[in-house]
Design a protein around this motif. Structure first.
Motif, PDB file in Angstrom:
ATOM      1  N   LYS A   5       0.834  -1.200   0.000  1.00  0.00           N
ATOM      2  CA  LYS A   5       0.000   0.000   0.000  1.00  0.00           C
ATOM      3  C   LYS A   5       0.875   1.259   0.000  1.00  0.00           C
ATOM      4  O   LYS A   5       1.868   1.349   0.718  1.00  0.00           O
ATOM      5  N   LEU A   6       0.521   2.251  -0.815  1.00  0.00           N
ATOM      6  CA  LEU A   6       1.249   3.506  -0.908  1.00  0.00           C
ATOM      7  C   LEU A   6       0.618   4.545   0.006  1.00  0.00           C
ATOM      8  O   LEU A   6      -0.580   4.569   0.208  1.00  0.00           O
ATOM      9  N   ARG A   7       1.443   5.419   0.541  1.00  0.00           N
ATOM     10  CA  ARG A   7       0.976   6.498   1.411  1.00  0.00           C
ATOM     11  C   ARG A   7       1.499   7.830   0.890  1.00  0.00           C
ATOM     12  O   ARG A   7       2.620   7.921   0.364  1.00  0.00           O
ATOM     13  N   LEU A   8       0.675   8.860   1.051  1.00  0.00           N
ATOM     14  CA  LEU A   8       1.121  10.190   0.689  1.00  0.00           C
ATOM     15  C   LEU A   8       2.102  10.675   1.744  1.00  0.00           C
ATOM     16  O   LEU A   8       1.797  10.686   2.933  1.00  0.00           O
ATOM     17  N   SER A 159      -4.688   5.110  -0.641  1.00  0.00           N
ATOM     18  CA  SER A 159      -3.629   5.627   0.228  1.00  0.00           C
ATOM     19  C   SER A 159      -4.156   6.358   1.460  1.00  0.00           C
ATOM     20  O   SER A 159      -3.468   6.450   2.463  1.00  0.00           O
ATOM     21  N   ILE A 160      -5.371   6.867   1.394  1.00  0.00           N
ATOM     22  CA  ILE A 160      -5.886   7.643   2.512  1.00  0.00           C
ATOM     23  C   ILE A 160      -6.870   6.860   3.354  1.00  0.00           C
ATOM     24  O   ILE A 160      -7.512   7.416   4.241  1.00  0.00           O
ATOM     25  N   CYS A 161      -7.002   5.575   3.115  1.00  0.00           N
ATOM     26  CA  CYS A 161      -8.038   4.776   3.768  1.00  0.00           C
ATOM     27  C   CYS A 161      -7.397   3.721   4.659  1.00  0.00           C
ATOM     28  O   CYS A 161      -6.387   3.098   4.283  1.00  0.00           O
ATOM     29  N   SER A 162      -7.959   3.512   5.828  1.00  0.00           N
ATOM     30  CA  SER A 162      -7.471   2.495   6.760  1.00  0.00           C
ATOM     31  C   SER A 162      -8.488   1.396   7.002  1.00  0.00           C
ATOM     32  O   SER A 162      -8.302   0.568   7.894  1.00  0.00           O
ATOM     33  N   GLU A 163      -9.570   1.367   6.223  1.00  0.00           N
ATOM     34  CA  GLU A 163     -10.594   0.342   6.392  1.00  0.00           C
ATOM     35  C   GLU A 163     -10.126  -0.988   5.775  1.00  0.00           C
ATOM     36  O   GLU A 163      -9.300  -0.995   4.858  1.00  0.00           O
ATOM     37  N   TYR A 179     -14.556   2.689  -7.315  1.00  0.00           N
ATOM     38  CA  TYR A 179     -13.747   2.176  -8.418  1.00  0.00           C
ATOM     39  C   TYR A 179     -14.635   1.704  -9.563  1.00  0.00           C
ATOM     40  O   TYR A 179     -14.320   1.925 -10.744  1.00  0.00           O
ATOM     41  N   GLU A 180     -15.745   1.078  -9.232  1.00  0.00           N
ATOM     42  CA  GLU A 180     -16.696   0.656 -10.260  1.00  0.00           C
ATOM     43  C   GLU A 180     -17.289   1.869 -10.967  1.00  0.00           C
ATOM     44  O   GLU A 180     -17.459   1.884 -12.196  1.00  0.00           O
ATOM     45  N   GLN A 181     -17.622   2.906 -10.212  1.00  0.00           N
ATOM     46  CA  GLN A 181     -18.218   4.106 -10.809  1.00  0.00           C
ATOM     47  C   GLN A 181     -17.238   4.813 -11.745  1.00  0.00           C
ATOM     48  O   GLN A 181     -17.653   5.427 -12.730  1.00  0.00           O
ATOM     49  N   HIS A 182     -15.939   4.758 -11.440  1.00  0.00           N
ATOM     50  CA  HIS A 182     -14.935   5.434 -12.262  1.00  0.00           C
ATOM     51  C   HIS A 182     -14.522   4.618 -13.496  1.00  0.00           C
ATOM     52  O   HIS A 182     -13.599   5.028 -14.207  1.00  0.00           O
ATOM     53  N   GLY A 183     -15.159   3.472 -13.718  1.00  0.00           N
ATOM     54  CA  GLY A 183     -14.857   2.689 -14.913  1.00  0.00           C
ATOM     55  C   GLY A 183     -13.676   1.770 -14.794  1.00  0.00           C
ATOM     56  O   GLY A 183     -13.054   1.421 -15.817  1.00  0.00           O
ATOM     57  N   ARG A 184     -13.269   1.397 -13.575  1.00  0.00           N
ATOM     58  CA  ARG A 184     -12.172   0.459 -13.335  1.00  0.00           C
ATOM     59  C   ARG A 184     -10.866   0.907 -14.013  1.00  0.00           C
ATOM     60  O   ARG A 184     -10.361   0.237 -14.928  1.00  0.00           O
ATOM     61  N   PRO A 185     -10.296   2.025 -13.608  1.00  0.00           N
ATOM     62  CA  PRO A 185      -8.997   2.430 -14.193  1.00  0.00           C
ATOM     63  C   PRO A 185      -7.922   1.380 -13.919  1.00  0.00           C
ATOM     64  O   PRO A 185      -7.778   0.891 -12.797  1.00  0.00           O
ATOM     65  N   GLY A 186      -7.179   1.001 -14.930  1.00  0.00           N
ATOM     66  CA  GLY A 186      -6.148  -0.017 -14.801  1.00  0.00           C
ATOM     67  C   GLY A 186      -6.658  -1.423 -15.024  1.00  0.00           C
ATOM     68  O   GLY A 186      -5.845  -2.368 -15.107  1.00  0.00           O
ATOM     69  N   ALA A 217      -1.895   4.543  -9.487  1.00  0.00           N
ATOM     70  CA  ALA A 217      -2.142   5.999  -9.460  1.00  0.00           C
ATOM     71  C   ALA A 217      -3.548   6.312  -8.962  1.00  0.00           C
ATOM     72  O   ALA A 217      -3.762   7.272  -8.218  1.00  0.00           O
ATOM     73  N   TRP A 218      -4.509   5.482  -9.393  1.00  0.00           N
ATOM     74  CA  TRP A 218      -5.880   5.713  -8.910  1.00  0.00           C
ATOM     75  C   TRP A 218      -5.964   5.515  -7.397  1.00  0.00           C
ATOM     76  O   TRP A 218      -6.624   6.297  -6.692  1.00  0.00           O
ATOM     77  N   CYS A 219      -5.308   4.498  -6.883  1.00  0.00           N
ATOM     78  CA  CYS A 219      -5.330   4.252  -5.431  1.00  0.00           C
ATOM     79  C   CYS A 219      -4.659   5.384  -4.666  1.00  0.00           C
ATOM     80  O   CYS A 219      -5.085   5.747  -3.565  1.00  0.00           O
TER      81      CYS A 219
END
Length: 863
Positions: A5-8, A159-163, A179-186, A217-219
């Motif tokens: 997992k990536l973090r800002l 990156s901003i979620c801990s759930e 992610y489904e609403q955005h059209g599954r990027p990647g 990038a989306w995550c």
């Protein structure tokens, strides 16, 4: 999924200043009085939180609110009930609470501790809920007891979620839906029959991803998911997280904070992520889009809180501004920040800072920010002039001489005369203001005050500023005090017309804040606008059947002053009170308590006013009134002219200046005259109504006309009708009825020794001169015996003069009486000028001329 997992993160190493600031804020956050809800990076806000509460106002309702006090369903029901005449408390008593089935929450599955809840009704994760939904099991509780917990899919890859993730895709419930609403990027997808494959290989199979970089990038760029009662600060720089926490806490320590809902704060956090901000305490304000008004307001408020923490008093001096809250002061409806950087010279800016700090430290500091704004503008103009004319003085004030001060004064006067713009100043539109007479006067006066303060405190000597330069700065001159004229008849009729008043309420006061009621109260009572705007809820009542209005005259220190008001105004204010009570109940869901009622404003402000104790601002009322006047095409009428109009009307109907001053709550008799437009003839009529007994009476100087206004019957009983029961005489009035009716004086016009002779306020100057004449004669007497005889002879007259002065002083008219010149000469120089004839007698006399042989003798007899 093969990557972690990536973090800002903040890629730049924190500076020493950032580390110090973080330590300071962390110490404040760890303090015992800090709100524990704001301490973690993921804020778990309870539904009934006093500032960020998101629960519906209906008891036991589980649904959330947006910006209102109730959920959408109950808000619609309440509108319907309100239209049918129900009160808020009545509706809340019978409203039924609602439950929530779906939604993103922080709860965990009742079977799997490492998976989130998918359905709030069953409290099960996505997998267990689907299994239960496909079965025909009679008891959920029995089925749950037989199930085993499923392994965790790990934390959400956003990156901003801990759930926890809901499936092998690696996204939580909310981010999976997004992610489904955005059209599954990647192109990330689950493997077919991944559950069966998991059982075969003994571990969770990774998802298939077509383009890992796009998915990664989306995550990383995904925003936080709206979770009921949760605000995530994860992924932000540590300093920014601490600043947001402290800013939110400090904002709600104010007595009347503006409303920062949890939704508005969440949008602010998203903006900080989008702009990649590392701190809000920098010198530059973040460039927030204009349409995000709530975000701009929250960021501005947090920056104000951080300024007071990051910078001390001396730090603000070096930074070029002053913060009034460092001195424990805050002007009403005003920020405590004053920017001084427009003063180009550092020594002059420091002098200005020290002067303003001295005013804030004093016991009797300024009541408003106007003196500070004025001295700042004045110093900006002085600094701009010196920078242009004496550039060597930028670093060394010792080079300044009296000639430089005189040149600055001459430059201001020239700009005033020619209508030129001021140096160094800019209006909000970017243009410089024009130097007017008032601007020049205030600039010189403010510069002189600040310079003399520096001279008296030794600051001028410390920096080397010449005494000659300071003493050469003159005052701006006396304020001419040009008072406003009363309303003309046509303007007064237009502003009191019912049709126009209704237009004022409909067009300028659509939310019904009570602007028409404020204006009508000003017209009927003549109060100051601030005194009416700041009326409390229980400001009206009946005493002995008379309607009374209670208000505070803070300008003169009179509190809880009561005046009678007409029935019409009493009824309007009573209707306004009922509306204010209804709005309080609509907001809080209950009527005010006994302790809250005396503090409520009759005209409450719609902003920053949770407890409804703050009244609407004078600026808002003045702006709407001006728009109404422009719409009526009435010129430059302002609300304060109603006060002048009432004062003038009171004077014309017999009230003395003392009565006007007392009724209107004015500082002095001169101020009463400033408001009441008194012509010399009107003032003479007022002074004529003040009578004292003459020198020949048993009690010379006794007041014959009462201080209070007399009714018609009382005036007739005291013989105060000047036109019918007196006649002008030398130095006063004769009240002997035979003489008043036209007969000859039986005492050969010896008025000074006659008990029928009275003095009026208009004759004070005459008798003052008489007294000076007698004193002069007594001083020139050949011996003391003669002087004592003259003093004794004039003693009754002196007593009458003293009594007249005391009566005028008690009514506040002494100064006006002394300034009034002698009355018309024909009133007392010759008897023929003060004689009067009835029209009927003159008509009979003219008829007699035609029949009598000696008309000249008849005329002589009549004379």
């Amino acid at each position: 999924m093969s990557y972690t997992k990536l973090r800002l993160v903040n890629h730049e190493a924190p500076t020493r200043e950032e580390r110090d600031r973080l330590e300071l804020l962390q110490a404040l956050i760890d303090a015992p009085n800090f709100d524990p809800v704001l301490r973690p990076d993921v804020l778990i806000v309870p539904a009934d939180h006093p500032h960020f509460g998101w629960g519906c106002q209906v008891p036991d309702c589980e649904r959330t609110t947006a910006e209102s006090a109730m959920c959408t369903r109950h808000q619609a029901e309440w509108r319907q009930a309100k239209s049918e005449g129900a009160s808020k408390s009545q509706y809340l008593a019978q409203a039924k609470p609602l439950t929530v089935a779906l939604g993103t929450t922080r709860q965990r599955c009742r079977i799997c501790p490492d998976r989130g809840v998918h359905h709030l009704g069953t409290q099960l994760c996505y997998t267990h809920h689907n299994r239960w939904h496909k079965l025909d099991c009679p008891s959920l509780e029995e089925w749950v007891k037989e199930q085993l917990p499923l392994p965790s899919f790990g934390p959400c890859l956003a990156s901003i979620c801990s759930e926890p993730a809901r499936c092998p895709l690696g996204l939580c419930e909310g981010h999976h839906q997004r992610y489904e609403q955005h059209g599954r990027p990647g192109g990330a997808r689950l493997k077919r029959n991944w559950a069966t494959l998991q059982n075969q290989i003994g571990k969770i199979p990774a998802a298939d991803v077509e383009d890992k970089d796009v998915f990664r990038a989306w995550c990383q760029e995904a925003t936080s998911v709206l979770v009921t009662g949760r605000l995530s600060l994860e992924g932000l720089p540590k300093l920014l997280i601490a600043e947001l926490k402290w800013g939110l806490f400090d904002h709600y320590q104010q007595a009347q904070p503006s409303l920062w809902s949890i939704g508005a704060v969440r949008r602010t956090v998203r903006t900080c992520r989008k702009l990649n901000l590392t701190s809000l305490g920098g010198p530059e304000h973040p460039r927030v889009p204009q349409e995000a008004a709530a975000t701009r307001m929250i960021i501005r408020g947090i920056r104000e809180s951080l300024r007071r923490v990051y910078l001390s008093k001396e730090d603000t001096k070096d930074a070029g501004f002053i913060e009034t809250e460092h001195f424990g002061r805050r002007f009403e409806s005003s920020a405590g920040y004053f920017d001084l950087t427009a003063v180009s010279q550092r020594w002059l800016r420091d002098l200005l800072w020290e002067y303003m700090a001295g005013q804030l430290r004093s016991v009797k500091g300024p009541r408003s920010r106007s003196p500070f704004d004025q001295v700042r503008r004045s110093m900006v103009q002085l600094g701009a002039f010196l920078a242009a004319r004496v550039p060597q003085a930028d670093d060394d004030p010792a080079v300044l001489t009296a000639e430089h001060a005189e040149d600055f004064v001459a430059d201001l006067r020239n700009r005033e005369r020619e209508g030129l713009p001021a140096l160094g100043l800019r209006l909000p539109n970017g243009k410089p203001p024009i130097v007017t007479g008032t601007a020049r006067r205030l600039a010189l006066t403010s510069c002189r005050k600040a310079a003399y303060w520096a001279l008296e405190t030794g600051h001028a000597e410390a920096i080397g500023l010449s005494r000659d330069f300071i003493t050469a700065l003159p005052t701006g001159g006396k304020d001419p005090k040009r008072s406003r004229n009363p309303f003309s008849d046509d303007v007064a009729r237009a502003l009191a017309d019912e049709k126009n008043l209704q237009m004022f309420a409909d067009t300028q006061d659509a939310p019904d804040y009570g602007l028409r009621d404020i204006w009508e109260t000003l017209v009927f009572t003549g109060r100051r606008a601030s005194e009416v705007i700041k009326l409390r809820l229980d400001c009206t009542a009946r005493y002995l059947s008379f309607p009374m209005l209670w208000h505070d005259q803070t300008k003169v220190g009179n509190y809880n002053e009561g005046i009678r008001i007409p029935e019409y105004l009493f009824d309007r204010l009573e209707q306004r009170r009922q509306k204010t009570l209804a709005r309080f109940e609509d907001f809080h869901g209950r009527p005010p308590t006994r302790a809250e009622r005396p503090l409520l404003a009759l005209f409450p402000s719609p902003t920053c006013n949770k407890n409804r104790q703050k009244a609407i601002s004078y600026g808002h009322f003045h702006m709407t009134f001006r728009a109404w006047v422009v719409e009526l095409d009435l010129g430059t009428a302002v609300p304060h002219q109603a006060r002048h109009t009432l004062a003038t009307k009171l004077l014309k109907h017999g009230a003395s200046l003392a009565h006007i001053r007392r009724y209107l709550g004015q500082v002095s008799e001169r101020m009463a005259e400033h408001y009441a437009k008194v012509a010399s003839s009107e003032l003479e009529d007022v002074l004529h109504a003040v009578w004292v007994s003459g020198p020949g009476s048993a009690a010379p100087g006794e007041l014959l006309s009462g201080e209070r206004p007399l009714s018609q019957h009382e005036a007739m009983a005291l013989a105060l009708d000047l036109s019918r029961r007196s006649t002008p005489a030398e130095g006063g009035f004769c009240t002997f009825q035979p003489v008043v009716d036209g007969g000859a004086c039986p005492w050969n016009l010896d008025c000074e020794n006659c008990d029928k002779f009275v003095l009026s306020g208009a004759d004070l100057v005459y008798w003052r001169r008489k007294q000076q004449q007698w004193q002069s004669q007594a001083e020139r007497a050949p011996d003391d015996k003669t002087a004592d005889y003259l003093h004794k002879l004039f003693e009754p007259t002196a007593r009458a003069i003293d009594g007249l002065e005391r009566a005028l002083a008690g009514m506040g008219l002494l100064e006006q009486a002394l300034s009034l010149d002698l009355r018309r000469p024909q009133d007392y120089f010759e008897r023929v000028w003060s004689m009067s004839f009835r029209a009927a007698d003159l008509a009979n006399l003219a008829a007699g001329e035609e029949t009598d042989d000696g008309p000249d003798e008849g005329m002589a007899d009549a004379s």
